[in-house]
Design a protein around this motif. Structure first.
Motif, PDB file in Angstrom:
ATOM      1  N   SER A 263       0.829  -1.350  -0.131  1.00 21.45           N
ATOM      2  CA  SER A 263      -0.030  -0.072   0.147  1.00 21.45           C
ATOM      3  C   SER A 263       0.742   1.237  -0.010  1.00 21.45           C
ATOM      4  CB  SER A 263      -0.835  -0.201   1.193  1.00 21.45           C
ATOM      5  OG  SER A 263      -0.119   0.008   2.567  1.00 21.45           O
ATOM      6  N   LEU A 264       2.127   1.026   0.696  1.00 23.98           N
ATOM      7  CA  LEU A 264       2.837   2.269   0.786  1.00 23.98           C
ATOM      8  C   LEU A 264       3.476   2.575  -0.763  1.00 23.98           C
ATOM      9  CD1 LEU A 264       4.435   4.577   2.025  1.00 23.98           C
ATOM     10  CD2 LEU A 264       6.107   2.988   2.711  1.00 23.98           C
ATOM     11  N   LEU A 265       3.908   1.659  -1.489  1.00 18.21           N
ATOM     12  CA  LEU A 265       4.407   1.622  -2.854  1.00 18.21           C
ATOM     13  C   LEU A 265       3.512   1.864  -3.630  1.00 18.21           C
ATOM     14  CD1 LEU A 265       6.452  -1.725  -2.969  1.00 18.21           C
ATOM     15  CD2 LEU A 265       7.410   0.758  -2.561  1.00 18.21           C
ATOM     16  N   ASP A 266       2.251   1.428  -3.369  1.00 15.53           N
ATOM     17  CA  ASP A 266       0.944   2.355  -4.384  1.00 15.53           C
ATOM     18  C   ASP A 266       0.885   3.848  -4.119  1.00 15.53           C
ATOM     19  OD1 ASP A 266       0.404  -0.447  -5.094  1.00 15.53           O
ATOM     20  OD2 ASP A 266      -1.486  -0.589  -3.585  1.00 15.53           O
ATOM     21  N   GLU A 267       1.177   4.229  -2.878  1.00 13.38           N
ATOM     22  CA  GLU A 267       0.892   5.588  -2.543  1.00 13.38           C
ATOM     23  C   GLU A 267       2.028   6.383  -3.233  1.00 13.38           C
ATOM     24  OE1 GLU A 267       1.190   8.673   1.320  1.00 13.38           O
ATOM     25  OE2 GLU A 267       1.000   6.644   1.650  1.00 13.38           O
ATOM     26  N   VAL A 268       3.085   5.888  -3.163  1.00 14.52           N
ATOM     27  CA  VAL A 268       4.474   6.624  -3.722  1.00 14.52           C
ATOM     28  C   VAL A 268       4.339   6.467  -5.224  1.00 14.52           C
ATOM     29  CG1 VAL A 268       6.166   4.656  -3.868  1.00 14.52           C
ATOM     30  CG2 VAL A 268       6.896   7.118  -3.452  1.00 14.52           C
ATOM     31  N   LEU A 269       4.034   5.519  -5.955  1.00 17.80           N
ATOM     32  CA  LEU A 269       3.829   5.635  -7.392  1.00 17.80           C
ATOM     33  C   LEU A 269       2.746   6.742  -7.699  1.00 17.80           C
ATOM     34  CD1 LEU A 269       4.085   4.487 -10.176  1.00 17.80           C
ATOM     35  CD2 LEU A 269       2.247   2.698  -9.767  1.00 17.80           C
ATOM     36  N   ALA A 270       1.714   6.674  -7.205  1.00 13.75           N
ATOM     37  CA  ALA A 270       0.906   7.731  -7.563  1.00 13.75           C
ATOM     38  C   ALA A 270       1.268   9.174  -7.300  1.00 13.75           C
ATOM     39  CB  ALA A 270      -0.518   7.389  -6.531  1.00 13.75           C
ATOM     40  N   ALA A 271       2.117   9.406  -6.250  1.00 12.89           N
ATOM     41  CA  ALA A 271       2.642  10.558  -5.788  1.00 12.89           C
ATOM     42  C   ALA A 271       3.617  11.059  -7.217  1.00 12.89           C
ATOM     43  CB  ALA A 271       3.138  10.545  -4.663  1.00 12.89           C
ATOM     44  N   ALA A 272       4.505  10.063  -7.307  1.00 10.19           N
ATOM     45  CA  ALA A 272       5.532  10.348  -8.413  1.00 10.19           C
ATOM     46  C   ALA A 272       4.988  10.680  -9.670  1.00 10.19           C
ATOM     47  CB  ALA A 272       6.644   9.116  -8.520  1.00 10.19           C
ATOM     48  N   GLU A 273       3.837   9.799  -9.983  1.00 11.72           N
ATOM     49  CA  GLU A 273       3.146  10.143 -11.410  1.00 11.72           C
ATOM     50  C   GLU A 273       2.613  11.532 -11.244  1.00 11.72           C
ATOM     51  OE1 GLU A 273       2.098   5.715 -12.923  1.00 11.72           O
ATOM     52  OE2 GLU A 273       0.446   6.586 -11.771  1.00 11.72           O
ATOM     53  N   SER A 274       2.347  12.153 -10.235  1.00  7.40           N
ATOM     54  CA  SER A 274       1.333  13.277 -10.147  1.00  7.40           C
ATOM     55  C   SER A 274       2.393  14.377 -10.440  1.00  7.40           C
ATOM     56  CB  SER A 274       0.811  13.517  -8.694  1.00  7.40           C
ATOM     57  OG  SER A 274       1.800  13.798  -7.738  1.00  7.40           O
ATOM     58  N   LEU A 275       3.447  14.333 -10.488  1.00  8.98           N
ATOM     59  CA  LEU A 275       4.642  15.470 -10.759  1.00  8.98           C
ATOM     60  C   LEU A 275       4.477  15.832 -12.264  1.00  8.98           C
ATOM     61  CD1 LEU A 275       7.703  14.778  -8.390  1.00  8.98           C
ATOM     62  CD2 LEU A 275       5.960  16.366  -8.165  1.00  8.98           C
ATOM     63  N   GLN A 276       4.111  14.499 -12.995  1.00  7.80           N
ATOM     64  CA  GLN A 276       3.967  14.708 -14.650  1.00  7.80           C
ATOM     65  C   GLN A 276       5.495  15.150 -15.195  1.00  7.80           C
ATOM     66  OE1 GLN A 276       0.775  17.200 -15.126  1.00  7.80           O
ATOM     67  NE2 GLN A 276      -0.761  15.278 -15.368  1.00  7.80           N
ATOM     68  N   ARG A 277       6.460  14.517 -14.591  1.00  3.98           N
ATOM     69  CA  ARG A 277       7.907  14.634 -15.178  1.00  3.98           C
ATOM     70  C   ARG A 277       8.195  13.847 -16.202  1.00  3.98           C
ATOM     71  NH1 ARG A 277      11.063  18.209 -12.549  1.00  3.98           N
ATOM     72  NH2 ARG A 277      13.052  16.960 -13.197  1.00  3.98           N
ATOM     73  N   CYS A 278       7.438  12.625 -16.233  1.00  8.87           N
ATOM     74  CA  CYS A 278       7.611  11.766 -17.169  1.00  8.87           C
ATOM     75  C   CYS A 278       6.765  11.795 -18.219  1.00  8.87           C
ATOM     76  CB  CYS A 278       7.710  10.104 -16.488  1.00  8.87           C
ATOM     77  SG  CYS A 278       7.721   9.040 -17.593  1.00  8.87           S
TER      78      CYS A 278
END
Length: 461
Positions: A263-278
């Motif tokens: 669940s923590l990895l799910d959270e951090v994936l969503a956070a990283a994608e929210s930056l839209q750097r990729c």
């Protein structure tokens, strides 16, 4: 369910699947330390014979760690793709090996069946394969991921530039980065292991790398290998986080020792994608693994270290990572005693990761108290290059002055690319030519005229 095999008039019995898998594993110090290894070569051969006759379907009926008590097991069972599995569902482990080695089984076929394979199936077939088998099958696997560079294309081998510094000094890190870029290293990522796992250090290093990226127009992606909770804090500050890193284990208990849950990895994936750097559809996660981590944290649950390593890859593929690598010899001789064991483990990990659909790299490395040397690493590096390894490390002088271990250097990357005809990622290769670091064929020219304007900026930091 118990298993048995008669060899030389002796009946060898194995009480359950995890015992059979452990006894069939090639000798390594970690399994001996855990009391899981075969007592002798005869028992090991008997276990392999019994394992070769085991139907692949059996792995869907017996787990090595109970479903009710382990979230990694639940992930493996719940994400299994029965339709993809159908192509090999009638095979035994031994017949699966023959199917994998067949010329008719190509990259597209392997990619199609991959979601139907469990880590335990892949670990099992790995245990009955020679080194040349592991190389042959891994070389057929194609796994392509993307951020600013496209990683894993046929004929390419990427590199992680690892500019660690014992004081996290930005100037020292920057000097190593520039040194590596001059050697054409860094297309997988510029990845820094921070000496201090705090958000201020992470943000300071990320800001420095992003300033270099913008000043030089380099198509690089950066990563500070702090814990995911530190990365979450940096993302909250809107820091320039490209890739989020985490070490993984193959059991819930061992992952708890790393301070993570799914669940923590799910959270951090969503956070990283929210930056839209990729770019859209790209990959933002970076994972490291290594045989023995579960034993070192007393979280192995009686399962051998190679099978647990394969289970790490089930966790990794849930998050569509840009990069995964085994830090194969880093954990020490208590788990992989010498160069022979390190070499075997590196090829096992690469094979299992690629077959399970991961962009698999390897930190070709050893600690100074292991019975190994740089000749062993040269051999493993060459074998991995032939096997189509996605990327390797580039460490100044091959000697990491912060983590205190031996890895591969910038010129090691040049060696394997030159000898095997490998090239850098296409976007990075074009940038090297545009800056004058290399010519259009990828040969280093050491005339980086257009990179020089970024140097004063780095000095100011």
């Amino acid at each position: 369910m118990s298993f048995s095999h008669t060899l030389g008039g002796t009946i060898y019995r194995f009480n359950d699947l995890k015992t059979l898998l452990a006894k069939a594993t090639p000798l390594r110090s970690g399994d001996v330390l855990a009391g899981l290894a075969a007592q002798n070569a005869a028992e090991r051969v008997a276990a392999r014979m019994a394992l070769a006759d085991l139907p692949l379907r059996h792995f869907l009926n017996e787990t090595v760690i109970p479903y009710e008590s382990d979230e990694v097991t639940r992930l493996i069972v719940d994400q299994h793709d029965g339709n993809a599995f159908a192509a090999v569902a009638s095979l035994t482990v031994g017949a699966f090996r023959e199917w994998l080695l067949s010329d008719a089984t190509d990259a597209a076929t392997l990619a199609a069946v991959s979601p139907g394979l469990t880590p335990e199936m892949v670990a099992a077939v790995c245990k009955i394969m020679r080194l040349q088998d592991l190389v042959t099958v891994a070389a057929k696997c194609e796994v392509v991921t993307r951020f600013r560079c496209t990683i894993g294309l046929p004929g390419r081998m990427s590199t992680r530039l690892q500019p660690n510094h014992p004081l996290d000094d930005p100037k020292g890190v920057a000097a190593s980065i520039l040194d590596g870029l001059m050697y054409g290293v860094g297309d997988a990522t510029i990845g820094i292991n921070p000496a201090s796992d705090d958000v201020d250090t992470m943000v300071r290093l990320l800001d420095m790398i992003d300033a270099l990226r913008l000043a030089s127009n380099a198509p690089i992606q950066s990563c500070v290998l702090a814990h995911v909770t530190t990365a979450l804090k940096a993302i909250e500050r809107r820091a320039p986080v490209d890739l989020v890193f985490q070490s993984l284990a193959g059991t819930e208990e061992a992952n708890r020792g790393f301070g993570i849950t799914l669940s923590l990895l799910d959270e951090v994936l969503a956070a990283a994608e929210s930056l839209q750097r990729c770019p859209p559809g790209g990959n933002v996660m970076y994972f490291e693994t290594g045989q023995g981590s579960e034993l070192s944290s007393a979280g192995h649950s009686g399962v051998d270290q190679q099978t647990l390593e394969a289970r790490c890859y089930a966790v990794a593929r849930r998050y569509r990572p840009l990069l995964v690598n085994t830090v194969v010899g880093f954990i020490g001789p208590e788990y992989l005693y010498d160069g022979k064991q390190i070499m075997r483990a590196g090829l096992e990990d690469h094979f299992c990761g690629k077959l399970l659909g991961l962009p698999m790299g390897c930190d070709v490395c050893y600690t100074n108290h292991a019975e190994a040397d740089q000749d062993d690493m040269d051999a493993l590096l060459t074998l991995l290059g032939v096997a189509g390894c996605t990327y390797i490390m580039g460490v100044p002088g091959a000697d990491d002055i912060m983590l205190n271990y031996q890895s591969t250097s910038f010129h090691d990357a040049l060696y394997v690319r030159k000898v095997l005809g490998k090239r850098a990622a296409p976007e990075f290769e074009a940038w090297l030519a545009a800056t004058g670091i290399s010519d259009i064929k990828g040969e280093l020219s050491f005339e980086p005229a257009r990179l020089m304007p970024s140097l004063p900026l780095l000095e100011a930091k």
